[in-house]
Scaffold this active site. Structure first.
Site, short mmCIF file in Angstrom:
data_model
loop_
_atom_site.label_atom_id
_atom_site.label_comp_id
_atom_site.label_asym_id
_atom_site.label_seq_id
_atom_site.Cartn_x
_atom_site.Cartn_y
_atom_site.Cartn_z
CE LYS A 1 -27.49 1.56 -40.74
NZ LYS A 1 -26.38 2.35 -40.13
CE LYS B 1 -26.62 2.00 -44.88
NZ LYS B 1 -25.60 2.81 -44.18
#
Length: 326
Positions: free
Chosen positions: A199, A251
């Site tokens: 992320k 992400k």
């Protein structure tokens, strides 16, 4: 035939819709899509998110309906985010059995049962008055290990509410191991962990801040990954797998397709990708101005994420895209 004309003609396999369908290397299916959904405490009607046209903060009742609609469209899962009325320094509402996210989990599970995989965001940013994903130390930095204690509590209350997968998204070192141990010790061995493995500290998260009512000042660069780096994503993958992750995630998705491909090439567990708020909003804004074909662009972006190796895609278009695919 004269030698000046080509004998190898790739266009033969592009000649008709049926031919293109026959030889397509990548296929999207509704079951591979996951719908992120926000539920806000105290609402009597859905509240539009201005930075994400078409997306709302749900009431508990409209969330139930959205879950049913997604299930009927064949969507594979739903990822729930709670937006409380009260925030504090340690994110108390995130671990209250009666907190909005825990209530929403119960609502959705009771409404759709196993027709959808019900997932929950396991992070403190929605619940803290400083907007960070963890507990702050005296010097204002995020205290990794104190945060892990809070994550363990969150995992148990979410599992008690009936969630199928918890999604730790805070990027704290050791979070998967602590959560796995807490779930097992509480008798929730069957609740899975979808690790947010890679992320990044991305500008594409901007509209999400409105969606969850974030009060963040500053940034999250000390715990989310540097967009310049790729190798450390593989290090995070190795750690999450060793700690017991059942699934892993990249992400954002579209700006990190190279990372997604590298992780998909080596991961022994399913790989997901999150098409985040900024990626969604850019397409919606361009389409609203008539610059792009909206539906074609939706499917093209999702296909690119699937082609790069994602086996599940979290997207705010999940229900709509499922309808387009059908």
């Amino acid at each position: 035939m004269s030698a000046e004309f080509p004998s190898v003609r790739p266009r033969r396999l592009r000649s008709t819709p049926a031919m293109r369908r026959l030889v397509a290397e990548t296929r999207l299916h509704p079951a591979e899509l996951v719908l992120p959904a926000f539920v806000r405490e105290g609402l009597t009607e859905p509240k539009p998110i201005t930075a994400m046209p078409g997306v709302v903060q749900h009431t508990r009742d409209t969330l139930r309906r959205a879950a049913v609609e997604a299930a009927e469209a064949g969507v594979g899962g739903i990822m729930l985010f709670g937006v409380p009325e009260v925030q504090d320094a340690i994110g108390s509402e995130g671990t209250s059995p009666e907190g909005i996210l825990q209530l929403a989990i119960r609502d959705v599970v009771s409404e759709v049962g196993d027709a959808l995989v019900v997932m929950s965001d396991l992070c403190l940013d929605e619940y803290t008055d400083h907007g960070h994903c963890g507990v702050l130390a005296a010097d204002g930095s995020v205290d990794n290990d104190a945060t892990l204690e809070r994550y363990a509590e969150m995992a148990v209350v979410q599992a008690d509410a009936g969630v199928h997968l918890v999604g730790p998204s805070g990027m704290m070192d050791g979070q998967v191991a602590v959560i796995r141990r807490a779930l097992d010790d509480a008798g929730h061995q069957d609740v899975g962990v979808l690790a947010y493995t890679a992320k990044y500290a991305s500008a594409f998260f901007g509209p999400f801040r409105e969606a969850v009512g974030s009060s963040l000042k500053g940034d999250r660069k000390t715990y989310q990954q540097d967009p310049a780096n790729a190798r450390e994503a593989l290090r995070e993958l190795e750690q999450d797998l060793a700690e017991g992750a059942d699934m892993v995630m990249v992400k954002p998705a579209m700006a990190y397709l190279d990372i997604l491909r590298r992780i998909a090439d080596v991961s022994p567990v399913p790989v997901s990708a999150y098409q985040v708020s900024g990626e969604y909003s850019m397409v919606e804004a361009a389409a609203a101005n008539g610059w792009i074909d909206r539906e074609r662009t939706i499917l093209e972006t999702l296909t690119s994420i699937r082609r790069a190796g994602a086996e599940q895609i979290l997207t705010y278009w999940a229900t709509e895209a499922a309808g387009l695919l059908r």
